[in-house]
Design a protein around this motif. Structure first.
Motif, mmCIF file in Angstrom:
data_model
loop_
_atom_site.group_PDB
_atom_site.id
_atom_site.type_symbol
_atom_site.label_atom_id
_atom_site.label_comp_id
_atom_site.label_asym_id
_atom_site.label_seq_id
_atom_site.Cartn_x
_atom_site.Cartn_y
_atom_site.Cartn_z
ATOM 1 N N ARG A 138 24.116 100.272 29.929
ATOM 2 C CA ARG A 138 22.993 99.360 29.677
ATOM 3 C C ARG A 138 22.037 99.863 28.616
ATOM 4 O O ARG A 138 21.084 99.186 28.274
ATOM 5 N N SER B 100 32.638 94.360 24.273
ATOM 6 C CA SER B 100 31.258 93.911 24.216
ATOM 7 C C SER B 100 30.404 94.772 23.296
ATOM 8 O O SER B 100 29.248 94.452 23.066
ATOM 9 N N GLU B 101 30.966 95.854 22.780
ATOM 10 C CA GLU B 101 30.136 96.791 22.014
ATOM 11 C C GLU B 101 29.448 96.156 20.801
ATOM 12 O O GLU B 101 28.257 96.359 20.624
ATOM 13 N N ASN C 144 26.488 94.355 21.916
ATOM 14 C CA ASN C 144 25.543 95.294 22.508
ATOM 15 C C ASN C 144 24.750 96.039 21.444
ATOM 16 O O ASN C 144 23.550 96.249 21.574
ATOM 17 N N GLU D 139 29.890 87.000 24.784
ATOM 18 C CA GLU D 139 29.079 88.160 25.166
ATOM 19 C C GLU D 139 27.611 87.763 25.208
ATOM 20 O O GLU D 139 27.113 87.140 24.279
ATOM 21 N N PRO E 187 23.504 89.307 26.664
ATOM 22 C CA PRO E 187 22.840 90.502 27.195
ATOM 23 C C PRO E 187 23.038 90.566 28.712
ATOM 24 O O PRO E 187 22.774 89.594 29.410
ATOM 25 N N LYS F 104 17.695 91.579 31.486
ATOM 26 C CA LYS F 104 18.031 91.877 30.102
ATOM 27 C C LYS F 104 17.372 90.902 29.144
ATOM 28 O O LYS F 104 16.960 91.265 28.051
#
Lengths: 318, 959
Positions: free
Chosen positions: A285, B628-629, B632, B909, B911, B952
């Motif tokens: 996270r 998902s990087e 992210n 994707e 948050p 998030k």
């Protein structure tokens, strides 16, 4: 008057005391320059790579920080959230305490027992057994072989055997079923816990001079238990202390074994420990501030546990 | 009181006695197990006869040669997917990769005929040309299912040397399109140079079905002849009779070297010059600079692969031929090569020249101590060496045949015993499956015999001999006491796998060549190695040099180091290092040379990018960033929105939209796809056929469920990965969504989502399909004849399971029936992509790099290079549509892939999105472990998804 005198004299005397103390210390330090120089390399490395990160982590635990943007100071919000608004943390706390409470003492006692037994053997056998028992912790990644044992595949070792002999009909998902995860993982951790603690105990046993036993026998020690309690253990106190610190910190910081066996995160957080929780927030996270707060709590818990352990161990042999 | 007790006691005793008698009576009348499963027992013998080998065909139709030769009329063929053209003065047939060519032939005399044809490859994907031979509407045997026609390649120019590093640069290769004449032969190389088809006198139809690659067919003829080769003695006598004599004094030192790396032609692009540093005597060699000095090794091991060299013969006459080689892989068996001069095998002995094992380089003359003489005419002559399995062929054929029989036994046993037999149950195998016992009896003896013969061949008790002996022992045990079969069953199955592996391994004939030489008869054999001290000095120099040299060569390549862009490639990926090397080579040869931009390629463990960026030492471009990087990083402003570049839209036309769905966030796109993975359905056609299931009819999940009882009754099963992605597939097929309003809330609490979950999880809770399994292993044994798996499994199966080659296919996924009667067959796309870091100072150059890297040409070259280094099992799963199409897939498989590709969807994707997959996984496990109600279980996890999404969104100021 007396009051005034006290009021006036106390600060003065305190200041003076500090001054003289500092002076003394400084003198002492100058006298021991060589020793400090010897300490310097390790002290430097320790400060940079251990002390400094701890301080930074404690500082970051009061911020909101996502690695890429500058940290924002948010007071003790992280701690509020941890204890009041994060169910998973409470689960992780519970799991960690369970693991630490079982694995810590049990692993410690096991290490001690094995060291004691092995110590009775002839030299060659002793070396052999030491290697055998120490091997699991030498091979760090070995824990992963248990995941082959406990795989949910009907062909995997344990499931296959159980099915073969008719105990079960369909494979059990050992490492994904919360019913089985915790006990099995505790067994695995115990298996691999005969590590440094065990070695230090062996060294401790070796260090006890045989003369003491002779003398004690003359003084009226009647059996091996008394020998152990009154002679061996007190003489081994440094090793016991060292072993305890290692065991406790090891038990509190387990997490990799869980990830290797039950995956990350484990089903319904059934074996989620504080370290896992920390990883979750730190790497998945990117909430470094919160992760640091978790780390700080873990640090305090370990500190507390160590203090208690040391208190308890002082009682050995009394 | 006492009386009552006594009375009760009596009663108890009486009851126990009665029960005991009843039990005895019941036991003696217990119907035998197979009585209940009668249908299974009755079917098993007819079910699984799948032996359709050439060997069996030849036993049924013994080869009978009548010497006839029959030329087919090219112009009379019925053709679809091709056209008749004129090549000079003769008509030729251009056939594309989906063509069918049929001739109606009137055969004058009954006999066995081989098919001889002239062919010329047409430009395609540079893969092997594959055709299926159909006679009278039927494929006569398995080997005719896929016959190969090779393409020919050569190097353009010589090996050059890099000025900076001193390393050799491999020349580029290109295809040589030329006419070749060949017979239709089997691809494994077992049955010599031609396959025979038994044709009775009368009219027959002969069909060539294209499987892969286009080609031109010239003349085609049927020949009822065989290859006649003289023995060495005969041939030599013939040469001498023509006046040939031993040469002396024509060659300098009586010897003429031909460097193996300077090839003339070769049958595959993998046969390129390589660098060997294991010996200082390899020519040429250098202790630090890389010299391309050898060819082959494990790249030159499959039957039929050949390399040819040209040699300038100064004088006509008899020469000996020798070579310096390294054969350090096949310890038990010598490897074989067929020697051809000017396209002809001179004599019988040259069909399989043995190269024995040693861990060092060796030199030898062909023929050994008493070398063979070869007549070479003055001028430029071609010498060709071709991988030949002749040394072991006979035994391998027999072992394969035995294995086929045992596989049938395995299936028969599987239908009765199940995958995990109950050891406490009597299955009465000997009464239920008498034919199985029969086969086992025969095979037990057969394997003992095979072990003996293998031992005679190699003269050593090697692993192969012991494997054969072990099998023989196991089989005889099973025959001796059929009641033990259940407990021996799993070991028996392991034996089958081991035998399959053994055949696959024994067929491989790796050999590394340093140089060849032709010599005068009197010349002594050159020494293979310069000796211990020369090697020692060489190794010392290498060690010293290792402190000063940057071997990665992955250092800055190109003009200006200041302007160099830093590119990171993850080292965690399988074969990460090979990938990096292949990519670097491409960059040096193509990108940097063309764009003038230097690239600093670094192999870095994944997961360090963010911290490195924070510390200011991050890369400009990172490759293979998965899942998902990208988003992210993007949320935190770490990566560049690539859609801001001018030609972005044009670049994205290279991919399916599903391939970059996961990289999109709030209108931006943060990565360009490199790889694309998606699941396909794998089907064992042989088993499905024997079960009477029409695989083409499996269009929906309901169809699969409908045939499940048929499959499961024979103790086989269907496999569906119990994963989040599988659920997402059901979800999308049911028109569900993961999120509402760009990730404000989870949409998994909708009716569609809950129904999808129910339909998905039922496979485990109701239909008892396996939850954890090894797909490849069970697909191979037939326990899972039908399953969903990632499409890259295709490559693994192709390579590692030779015994089921041609007995399985890859199909598009089943779907879900919609209200309007259509079927939604969506699959889930995953993959990796390239990103540009926001901290980069060379964004334009980085974008140029990514554009070049994800373009068809680079992706295709990279894929080809990977395949040539790591073998076809490492086929690159590129996201670039055109590049994927150009990789050497069989055309039917390519069609399946393309069909599925058009039905893909990516996972969006958002948050906090990781909580969705995590909680769905939890829900899946909960239902599986505790058998809870499906819909409510999923519902109970929604809240924690929503909570994380909310947190998030607050963190990023989206609320």
């Amino acid at each position: 008057m007396r009051n005034t005198v006290t009021r006036n004299s106390a600060p003065r005397s305190l200041g003076a005391r500090i001054r003289t103390d500092l002076g003394n210390q400084f003198k002492l330090a100058r006298r021991h320059t060589v020793h400090y120089l010897f300490m310097l390399p390790h002290a430097t490395i320790f400060c940079i790579f251990t002390l400094l990160p701890v301080i930074i982590a404690i500082f970051l635990s009061f911020t909101s920080f996502d690695i890429l943007q500058a940290p924002k100071f948010i007071g003790i919000q992280n701690y509020f959230r941890m204890f009041l608004n994060d169910d998973v943390f409470i689960t992780a706390l519970k799991n960690t305490i369970i693991v630490a409470a079982i694995v810590g003492p049990l692993g410690y006692i096991l290490s001690f027992m094995f060291a004691w037994f092995i110590n009775e053997l002839a030299h060659a056998m002793r070396v052999l057994f030491t290697i055998i028992f120490y091997a699991p912790s030498l091979a760090g990644g070995m824990v992963a072989i248990w995941s082959i044992f406990f795989s949910g595949d009907s062909r995997a070792l344990i499931n296959g055997t159980l099915i073969r002999f008719g105990f079960i009909d369909s494979p059990i998902n050992f490492m994904q079923d919360p019913k089985y995860m915790m006990p099995l993982i505790i067994v695995v951790i115990l298996w691999s816990s005969l590590g440094t603690t065990f070695l230090s105990f062996i060294a401790g046993f070796q260090g006890v001079d045989a003369q003491y036993y002779e003398a004690a026998a003359i003084d009226g020690i009647r059996n091996r238990w008394q020998e152990l309690w009154y002679i061996t253990l007190p003489l081994m106190r440094p090793q016991l202390l060292f072993g305890a610190v290692m065991s406790i910190s090891g038990a509190f910081s387990t997490g990799d074994v869980m990830t290797a066996l039950a995956g990350f995160p484990s089903t319904d957080y059934a074996v989620h420990t504080i370290v896992n929780h920390l990883q979750d927030y730190g790497t998945t996270r990117y909430e470094m501030g919160y992760a640091c707060a978790i780390a700080t709590v873990l640090f305090l818990m370990m500190l507390l546990a160590n203090t208690i352990i040391q208190k308890v161990l002082r009682k050995v042999g009394t | 009181m006492r009386v009552i007790a006594l009375k009760n006691g009596h009663r108890v005793v009486r009851r126990v006695a009665a029960l005991f008698t009843a039990a005895l009576v019941m036991l003696s009348y217990t119907p035998r197990v197979y009585a209940e499963e009668g249908t299974v027992g009755a079917l098993s013998s007819s079910v699984l006869n799948t032996d359709n080998s050439y060997n069996k065909y030849c036993k049924e139709n013994p080869v009978f040669l009548n010497g006839e030769e029959l030329l087919l009329d090219i112009t009379a063929a019925t053709v679809t997917g091709g056209e008749l053209k004129q090549d000079g003065d003769r008509p030729v047939l251009h056939t594309n990769e989906n063509a069918t060519v049929t001739w109606e032939v009137s055969v004058p005399v009954t006999g066995s005929y081989a098919i001889k044809l002239d062919y010329k490859p047409l430009p395609g994907t540079e893969g092997i040309i594959k055709r299926q031979i159909v006679i009278d509407g039927k494929v006569p045997y398995d080997e005719a299912n896929s016959v190969f026609f090779t393409r020919v390649f050569h190097d353009i120019g010589e090996i050059e040397r890099d000025v900076n590093s001193g390393n050799d640069i491999r020349p580029k290769q290109e295809e040589v399109t030329m006419w070749s004449t060949t017979y239709v032969a089997d691809s494994s190389g077992y049955y010599g140079d031609r396959l025979y088809f038994y044709l009775t006198a009368g009219i027959h139809s002969i069909t060539f079905n294209s499987l892969q690659e286009p080609m031109i067919i010239g003349a085609v003829s049927l020949c009822s002849t065989k290859r006649e080769l003289p023995t060495y003695e005969e041939k030599l006598a013939q040469w001498r009779a023509n006046g040939a004599t031993e040469i002396s004094g024509a060659l300098q030192n009586g010897l003429m070297l031909i460097e193996a790396e300077s090839m003339h032609q070769k049958s595959a692009q993998t046969l390129y010059a390589i660098n060997d540093m294991s010996s200082c005597s390899t020519s040429p060699s250098h202790y630090v600079e890389q010299r391309l000095n050898c060819i082959g090794g494990t790249r030159w091991q499959e039957a039929g692969e050949w390399v040819s060299w040209t040699v300038d013969v100064p004088q006509s006459g008899l020469y000996t031929i020798g070579m310096r080689f390294l054969q350090n892989t096949s310890r038990d068996m010598p490897v074989g090569r067929m020697l051809m001069i000017e396209g002809e095998i001179p004599f019988e002995e040259a069909k399989a020249i043995p190269f024995s094992y040693s861990n060092k380089f060796q030199t030898m003359y062909v023929g050994g101590k008493d070398p063979y003489l070869f007549y070479l005419e003055k001028g430029t002559r071609e010498i060709r060496l071709q991988v030949s399995t002749d040394l072991v062929n006979e035994l391998l054929i027999e072992i394969s045949e035995a294995l086929t029989q045992l596989n049938q036994v395995n299936w028969s046993l599987l239908t009765v015993l199940g995958a995990e037999p109950d050891l406490y149950k009597n299955y009465y195998i000997d009464e239920q499956l008498p034919e199985v016992i029969e086969v086992l009896t025969v095979q037990a003896e057969n394997f003992e015999n095979l072990a003996k013969r293998w031992f005679e061949l190699t003269g050593e008790i090697d692993t192969n001999v012991s494997q054969l002996e072990q099998t023989a022992y196991r089989l005889s045990n099973m025959v001796k006491d059929p009641d033990k079969i259940p407990s021996l069953y799993s070991a028996f199955r392991d034996d089958l796998g081991a035998l399959g592996d053994m055949i696959a391994a024994a067929r491989k004939q790796p050999l590394m060549l340093d140089y060849l030489f032709i010599a005068e008869a009197a010349t002594p054999l050159p020494k293979a190695n310069r000796g211990f001290f020369a090697d020692l000095w060489y190794e010392i120099m290498r060690l010293v040099a290792s402190y000063f040299n940057d071997y990665n060569g992955i250092a800055v390549s190109g003009a200006d180091a200041e302007q160099a862009i830093t590119v990171w490639i993850g080292s965690g990926v399988t074969g990460g290092r090979d990938q990096a090397l292949a990519l670097n080579q491409l960059i040096v040869q193509d990108f940097s040379a063309r764009q003038g931009v230097a690239v600093n390629l670094q192999l870095v463990p994944g997961g360090t990018i963010l911290t490195a960026t924070l510390a200011g030492v991050g890369p400009d471009v990172a490759l293979s960033i998965s899942g998902s990087e990208p988003v992210n990083y993007a949320i935190r402003g770490a990566t560049v929105d690539l859609s801001q570049f001018e030609d972005f839209d044009e670049v994205m036309t290279r991919f399916m939209p599903a391939a970059y769905k996961a990289y999109e966030y709030l209108g931006g796109t943060y990565a360009i796809p490199e790889t694309l993975n998606f699941p396909m359905m794998f089907v064992r056609t042989d088993i499905m056929k024997s079960l009477g299931i029409d695989t083409a009819s499996l269009e929906t999940w309901q169809d699969v469920v409908d045939i499940l009882p048929l499959v499961q009754r024979r103790n086989m099963n269907f496999a569906l990965p119990a994963s989040y992605n599988s659920y997402a597939m059901f979800l999308f097929q049911n028109n569900g969504n993961l999120y509402v309003e760009d990730g404000k809330k989870s949409a998994l609490d909708t009716r569609e989502a809950l129904d999808a979950f129910h339909n998905f999880i039922r496979f485990y809770s109701d239909y008892s399909t396996p939850y954890a399994y090894s797909f490849e292993a069970r697909f191979r044994t037939g326990e899972i004849p039908l399953g969903i798996a990632d499409y890259t499994v295709y490559n693994t199966l192709q390579i590692s399971a030779p015994e089921i080659q041609g007995k399985w296919v890859m199909m598009p996924l089943p779907g879900t029936l919609q209200a309007d009667g259509t079927i939604n067959r969506t699959g889930i796309a995953t993959g990796g992509g390239s990103i540009i870091m926001s901290a980069s100072e060379h964004k334009e150059a980085s974008w140029e790099f990514i554009k070049w890297w994800t373009d068809t040409e680079a992706q295709y070259q990279f894929g080809k290079e990977l395949e040539s280094v790591m073998g076809p099992a490492a086929r690159y799963n590129t996201a670039n549509l055109k590049a994927l199409e150009r990789l050497p897939w069989q055309s039917a498989d390519r069609l399946s892939l393309m069909t599925q590709m058009n039905r893909l969807q990516g996972l969006p994707e958002v948050p906090g999105g990781y909580m969705t997959s995590r909680n769905v996984d939890f829900a899946i496990r909960k239902v599986y472990n505790e058998n809870t109600e499906t819909r409510s279980t999923l519902l109970s996890y929604i809240e924690s998804i929503n909570q994380e999404l909310r947190l998030k969104r607050e963190e990023f100021g989206l609320e």
